[in-house]
Design an enzyme around this catalytic site. Structure first.
Site, PDB file in Angstrom:
ATOM      1  N   GLU A  34     -59.341  48.722   3.070  1.00  0.00           N
ATOM      2  CA  GLU A  34     -59.620  48.761   4.507  1.00  0.00           C
ATOM      3  C   GLU A  34     -58.816  47.659   5.185  1.00  0.00           C
ATOM      4  O   GLU A  34     -58.832  46.525   4.734  1.00  0.00           O
ATOM      5  CB  GLU A  34     -61.131  48.567   4.730  1.00  0.00           C
ATOM      6  CG  GLU A  34     -61.555  48.252   6.152  1.00  0.00           C
ATOM      7  CD  GLU A  34     -61.116  49.300   7.172  1.00  0.00           C
ATOM      8  OE1 GLU A  34     -61.336  50.500   6.939  1.00  0.00           O
ATOM      9  OE2 GLU A  34     -60.522  48.902   8.194  1.00  0.00           O
ATOM     10  N   THR A  43     -63.061  54.396  14.479  1.00  0.00           N
ATOM     11  CA  THR A  43     -63.713  55.511  15.161  1.00  0.00           C
ATOM     12  C   THR A  43     -65.213  55.570  14.830  1.00  0.00           C
ATOM     13  O   THR A  43     -66.029  55.903  15.675  1.00  0.00           O
ATOM     14  CB  THR A  43     -63.027  56.823  14.737  1.00  0.00           C
ATOM     15  OG1 THR A  43     -61.630  56.701  15.029  1.00  0.00           O
ATOM     16  CG2 THR A  43     -63.593  58.021  15.471  1.00  0.00           C
ATOM     17  N   ILE A  50     -73.980  61.337  17.474  1.00  0.00           N
ATOM     18  CA  ILE A  50     -74.659  62.639  17.536  1.00  0.00           C
ATOM     19  C   ILE A  50     -74.433  63.399  16.235  1.00  0.00           C
ATOM     20  O   ILE A  50     -73.335  63.412  15.696  1.00  0.00           O
ATOM     21  CB  ILE A  50     -74.049  63.504  18.676  1.00  0.00           C
ATOM     22  CG1 ILE A  50     -74.100  62.776  20.015  1.00  0.00           C
ATOM     23  CG2 ILE A  50     -74.726  64.871  18.739  1.00  0.00           C
ATOM     24  CD1 ILE A  50     -75.425  62.709  20.649  1.00  0.00           C
ATOM     25  N   HIS A  52     -74.151  66.979  15.409  1.00  0.00           N
ATOM     26  CA  HIS A  52     -73.989  68.213  16.175  1.00  0.00           C
ATOM     27  C   HIS A  52     -74.556  69.410  15.427  1.00  0.00           C
ATOM     28  O   HIS A  52     -74.521  69.469  14.195  1.00  0.00           O
ATOM     29  CB  HIS A  52     -72.503  68.455  16.473  1.00  0.00           C
ATOM     30  CG  HIS A  52     -71.924  67.429  17.391  1.00  0.00           C
ATOM     31  ND1 HIS A  52     -72.116  67.472  18.755  1.00  0.00           N
ATOM     32  CD2 HIS A  52     -71.169  66.331  17.158  1.00  0.00           C
ATOM     33  CE1 HIS A  52     -71.499  66.435  19.312  1.00  0.00           C
ATOM     34  NE2 HIS A  52     -70.919  65.721  18.367  1.00  0.00           N
ATOM     35  N   ARG A 313     -60.658  58.725  19.086  1.00  0.00           N
ATOM     36  CA  ARG A 313     -60.778  59.833  18.137  1.00  0.00           C
ATOM     37  C   ARG A 313     -59.391  60.198  17.637  1.00  0.00           C
ATOM     38  O   ARG A 313     -58.434  60.228  18.407  1.00  0.00           O
ATOM     39  CB  ARG A 313     -61.352  61.093  18.793  1.00  0.00           C
ATOM     40  CG  ARG A 313     -62.744  61.010  19.316  1.00  0.00           C
ATOM     41  CD  ARG A 313     -62.744  60.632  20.766  1.00  0.00           C
ATOM     42  NE  ARG A 313     -63.337  61.663  21.607  1.00  0.00           N
ATOM     43  CZ  ARG A 313     -63.427  61.578  22.914  1.00  0.00           C
ATOM     44  NH1 ARG A 313     -62.973  60.522  23.549  1.00  0.00           N
ATOM     45  NH2 ARG A 313     -63.953  62.554  23.601  1.00  0.00           N
ATOM     46  N   SER A 338     -64.326  64.484  16.497  1.00  0.00           N
ATOM     47  CA  SER A 338     -65.629  65.129  16.576  1.00  0.00           C
ATOM     48  C   SER A 338     -65.516  66.554  16.033  1.00  0.00           C
ATOM     49  O   SER A 338     -64.533  67.224  16.317  1.00  0.00           O
ATOM     50  CB  SER A 338     -66.096  65.166  18.032  1.00  0.00           C
ATOM     51  OG  SER A 338     -67.361  65.760  18.104  1.00  0.00           O
ATOM     52  N   CYS A 400     -82.971  37.289  17.667  1.00  0.00           N
ATOM     53  CA  CYS A 400     -82.535  38.112  18.813  1.00  0.00           C
ATOM     54  C   CYS A 400     -83.776  38.546  19.575  1.00  0.00           C
ATOM     55  O   CYS A 400     -84.573  39.331  19.081  1.00  0.00           O
ATOM     56  CB  CYS A 400     -81.750  39.328  18.316  1.00  0.00           C
ATOM     57  SG  CYS A 400     -81.462  40.589  19.573  1.00  0.00           S
ATOM     58  N   CYS A 402     -84.033  40.148  22.466  1.00  0.00           N
ATOM     59  CA  CYS A 402     -84.023  41.442  23.157  1.00  0.00           C
ATOM     60  C   CYS A 402     -84.414  42.575  22.213  1.00  0.00           C
ATOM     61  O   CYS A 402     -85.112  43.498  22.594  1.00  0.00           O
ATOM     62  CB  CYS A 402     -82.659  41.716  23.758  1.00  0.00           C
ATOM     63  SG  CYS A 402     -82.076  40.417  24.858  1.00  0.00           S
ATOM     64  N   CYS A 442     -78.614  34.708  21.332  1.00  0.00           N
ATOM     65  CA  CYS A 442     -78.694  34.648  19.861  1.00  0.00           C
ATOM     66  C   CYS A 442     -77.363  34.373  19.186  1.00  0.00           C
ATOM     67  O   CYS A 442     -77.340  33.956  18.031  1.00  0.00           O
ATOM     68  CB  CYS A 442     -79.348  35.898  19.283  1.00  0.00           C
ATOM     69  SG  CYS A 442     -78.370  37.404  19.405  1.00  0.00           S
TER      70      CYS A 442
END
Lengths: 479, 417
Positions: A34, A43, A50, A52, A313, A338, A400, A402, A442
């Site tokens: 990587e 990406t 989602i 799909h 994408r 996607s 943290c 929040c 934080c």
């Protein structure tokens, strides 16, 4: 270090990691390389999150097949890998009487693709499901199998699982050249030469470049940018399904959806981007997102924005997923746009089949497909949580505010398999800094914990590796 | 656990509220819950002076100012818990978590909300561009410099002219950084005049009014920002773009009261302040729940926070002793032309002991104008002011004897001369 492998996978996004996990079922020496400092940095980190249903892609295409299969696999995968996933269903909303046929076409396409449970809802039915939908709604395509998932956990969990089953990972390792050798391939990455019998190209937006190094059959990827706006969790319940407009040539359009963690997400745009690495949010993009959401829902308090982001994408000119062996054990996963996130478990399965049969790999006797997420005391029942804090007081210390994330969770994110090394790494594993103050309170504390746990000096801590250091030096008194 | 008064937050508001309650009744059991590892809140990182002129008639630094209050806690037998985060409030119960106690509840007679405020982050400002390291809110940068002893950057552009941004312009300069510009979207500064003079003018740092940042460049660390002048609708004007090379962008674009707990408990919030609606006793829409300091409305000077919070604490103590007061005959206070909000919003005449202090901020800059206060349509106060700006809090005081049972409405307005 012995640099000879059976399989090298280029790219530690969801595609590369899903393939790595599947292949880790076999006896083989596998490495994932990587270019960035962590998994999930391209990406895979900036998308709609989602799962799909699968009515968008043309029947018969790999996009359609992988979408349907990926959707099917997701329930068990999410359970096995402890990934936040909710099948909340999606609505494709028609707001123009004249476009009604488009919904019917999409319905038919969904049936042809094998999507389960599709239904066309009339105006009243849509309104009942989603009171805040536009008054212009005519009808909608309802797909109960669509869902929302944590894209970070999906990617990270796939990698953790692969790693616990013996797959090696090397970060900050950018592939610069690939050459065929007598018994496979030689991959040049920085000063290193890596040998492998097989190579799998899962390099996202850069997959065309990797492929073009070894083939005359050239591919071309355009980085298509999507700008998003993320709203405060205080708006949870404004919409309860993934709400799409009717699709156009450029994509599925500006959606409005709850995220799996209860924020409201709007976007994306679809703008061809010059760079494959730099994804700016633009004023124009923000304007398009705001304009787009207003067509389908009414009165969304967009002032409660907590952040904007954009993702790229990998759009290949053919518009199709390219999943195949190019030559002599060089395998391509090119054009994974996607529904790539949904498709990743299916792509993993599909590619592992191709590679394992080609290399005639043998299934391992023992393989552990189960992984656990960071322990989250505030998602536990009271008794379990009290016990955890009693045994490990760091789970009672909130870092943290929040998102109510404790020191225990941050320590776990750092110490675990393929643990976090940067602020963004901690954020994607724990959500610390993802809330409404965006790390204002934080981040200095997370930096301290990172420094203490990893031994990286405080002023060397980065946002996301490389030259993204948070600090530039000491103050006069301290230097 | 049980306490008569639970104070949520141990910053300037919480300290003063706790002491205010104790002064009213020394017998009360008062508990401060603080989420940080020390009391004092944001004062700990405010190492500049200028605190306490009103309260102590001398100029103190933030930590010194906080210490004056912290030192009194022992005298009044006030308890506190550190590293303790409140998770939930209800009318007579506070739920919190810390390492030692796990998740625990405190049954209580009254609650004072003193959670303070947070800075508006980059994300909430919709600033276009990349998302590199080097973008900080001014307060985060202040913590890194003053508490941790590290520099967040060397070449700095500041967006927003709130007080923390101005203070940090000076602080970064003193630490050897080059502050290239302070951009302010509005045609006027959001900070105190004295800070503009002492933090920018004295160091030749340009304040660019009606300017904003329209792009952030740099993929890993900020390499430059693009700024532009804006028109009267705050839209960037074409042709005014200017790229400034820098490694850091600090943001000082407004403070937001932290009312997540209040909202979750259905405390009524004033959309103008983002803080609870309160009456003369700083009591919110939920009986026995009081609010003061920056969680109520963002203040310019800590001295006003302390003064107001002492009164809120006193009210909480009285509530514990005597219980709920019927909310009859509440006088409405209305923010009219030129006035963005008032604190308080209502007055129960029976509960008003002394003169009524009404604090407010203006909607814009007014020169040579009048602050006008009416009681049931009758003008009571008309005070001329050379300049009124949204950056400075204003106040008017109505005499107790001018207010009686028959009064229905008080209005506060700014009229041009």
């Amino acid at each position: 270090m012995d640099n000879s492998y059976d399989i090298i996978i280029i790219g530690a996004g969801v595609t590369g990691c899903a393939i790595a996990r599947e292949l880790s079922k076999y006896e083989a020496r596998i490495l994932v390389v990587e270019k960035d400092e962590d998994v999930c940095t391209g990406t895979s980190k900036a998308n709609s999150g989602i799962v799909h249903a699968g009515y968008d892609a043309k029947p018969g295409t790999l996009k359609a097949k992988m979408n349907i299969r990926g959707n099917e696999l997701m329930t068990d995968l999410a359970k096995d890998l402890d990934i936040p996933f909710k099948r909340i269903g999606s609505l494709v909303v028609c707001i123009d009487e004249e476009q009604k046929q488009g919904i019917e076409d999409l319905y038919q396409r969904g049936l042809a693709n094998g999507v389960q449970g599709l239904k066309i809802l009339n105006r009243d039915e849509v309104k009942e499901l989603e009171p805040n939908i536009s008054d212009n709604v005519v009808c909608a395509l309802f797909a109960p199998t669509a869902g929302v998932i944590c894209p970070f956990r999906l990617n990270i969990a796939l990698a953790e699982c692969a790693c616990q089953n013996g797959v090696e990972f090397r970060f900050n390792t950018e592939v610069t050249d690939i050459n065929e050798s007598e018994n496979g391939w030689i991959i040049s990455a920085g000063n290193e030469k890596l040998n492998s019998k097989a190579v799998i190209n899962a390099a996202g937006c850069h997959a065309d470049e990797m492929h073009n190094l070894i083939s005359d059959n050239k591919y071309h990827i355009t980085a298509r940018r999507g700008d998003y706006i993320l709203l405060d969790r205080a708006l949870e319940g404004f919409v309860n399904h993934v709400i799409f407009p009717q699709p156009t040539k450029l994509g599925k359009g500006i959606l409005v959806t709850p995220t799996v963690h209860g924020n409201t997400l709007i976007g994306p745009t679809a703008i061809d981007n010059d760079s494959k690495d730099e994804a700016p949010v633009t004023a124009d993009g923000i304007a398009k997102v705001l304009e787009g959401q207003a067509k389908n829902v009414t009165g969304l308090p967009v002032k409660q924005v907590i952040t904007g982001f954009s993702g790229l994408r990998a759009h290949e000119d053919s518009g199709e997923f390219i999943l195949k062996e190019e030559i002599n054990c060089f395998f391509d996963c090119v054009g994974i746009e996607s529904p790539g996130l949904t498709a990743c478990p299916a792509i993993g399965e599909y590619m592992a089949d191709l590679v394992s049969s080609k290399l005639q790999l043998v299934i391992k006797q023992q393989w552990n497909g189960i992984c656990h997420d960071v322990k989250k005391p505030f998602e536990m029942d009271e008794k379990e949580r009290d016990q955890l804090i009693k045994e490990h007081p760091e789970y009672g210390r909130i870092i943290c505010r929040c998102e109510t994330i404790t020191e225990g969770e941050i320590i776990d994110a750092i110490r675990r398999t393929l643990g976090a090394r940067s602020l963004d790494g901690v954020k994607r594993r724990t959500r610390a800094g993802m809330g409404r103050c965006q790390g204002g309170f934080c981040s200095p504390k997370v930096m301290e914990i990172l420094s203490r746990e990893t031994g990286i000096p405080f002023n060397e801590i980065t946002k996301n590796g490389g030259n993204s250091k948070i600090l530039t030096g000491r103050t006069k008194n301290e230097s | 656990m049980r306490a008569d008064v639970v104070v949520i937050g141990g910053g300037p508001a919480g300290l003063a509220a706790a002491i205010g309650a104790a002064k009213e009744d020394k017998e009360l059991n008062i508990l401060i819950l603080e989420r940080d590892h020390e009391l004092g809140g944001i004062l700990n990182q405010c190492i500049h002076n200028g605190f306490g002129l009103h309260t102590f008639n001398e100029e103190l630094t933030g930590p010194e100012y906080a210490a004056r209050f912290e030192n009194q806690l022992k005298d009044y037998n006030i308890d506190y818990l550190l590293d303790t985060m409140v998770l939930d409030i209800a009318q007579n119960k506070v739920t919190a978590v810390n390492s030692a106690n796990g998740v625990f509840s405190v049954e209580c007679g009254a609650i004072v909300l003193c959670m303070g405020c947070r800075e508006r982050p980059r994300g909430a400002l919709n600033i276009p561009g990349l998302r590199p390291a080097g973008v900080f809110t001014a307060g985060t940068a202040q913590r890194l410099v003053n508490i941790e002893g590290y520099m967040p950057g060397k070449e700095v552009v500041i967006l927003g002219s709130g007080d923390i941004g101005l203070i940090m312009a000076r602080r970064m300069t003193l630490e050897g950084a080059k502050v290239k510009a302070v951009c302010e979207l509005m045609p006027y500064s959001g900070g105190l005049k004295r800070n503009i003079v002492q933090c920018l003018d004295d160091f030749d740092i340009p304040l660019l009014l009606s300017h904003t940042v329209i792009d952030i460049k740099g993929n890993e660390r900020v390499t430059s920002v693009v700024i532009a002048e804006v028109d009267e609708h705050s839209k960037p004007k074409k042709g005014t773009e200017q790229e400034i090379s820098c490694d850091t962008l600090l943001l000082s674009c407004g403070l937001l009261p932290e009312n997540e707990l209040s909202r979750a408990a259905d405390v009524k919030i004033n959309p103008a302040t983002n803080g609870p609606v309160v009456n003369e006793s700083f009591e919110t829409s939920i009986p026995g729940v009081f609010a003061c300091g920056n969680v109520l409305h963002v203040h310019d000077l800590v001295d006003y926070v302390s003064e107001e919070s002492a009164r809120a604490g006193k009210s909480a103590a009285r509530y514990v002793k005597s219980g709920q007061k019927p909310d009859v005959n509440a006088i409405q206070i209305k923010a009219e032309k030129g006035v963005r909000y008032t604190v308080p919003s209502t007055v129960r005449i029976n509960e008003l002991e002394d003169d009524l202090i009404i604090r407010f901020r203006s909607t814009g800059v007014f020169k040579d104008s009048y602050i006008e206060v009416t009681i049931d349509g009758q003008q009571k106060i008309r005070r001329r002011k050379q300049i009124i700006t949204p950056g400075e809090m204003e106040q008017v005081i109505l005499k107790r004897e001018d207010l009686n049972q028959d009064v229905n409405e008080i209005t506060v307005a700014i009229t041009e001369g």
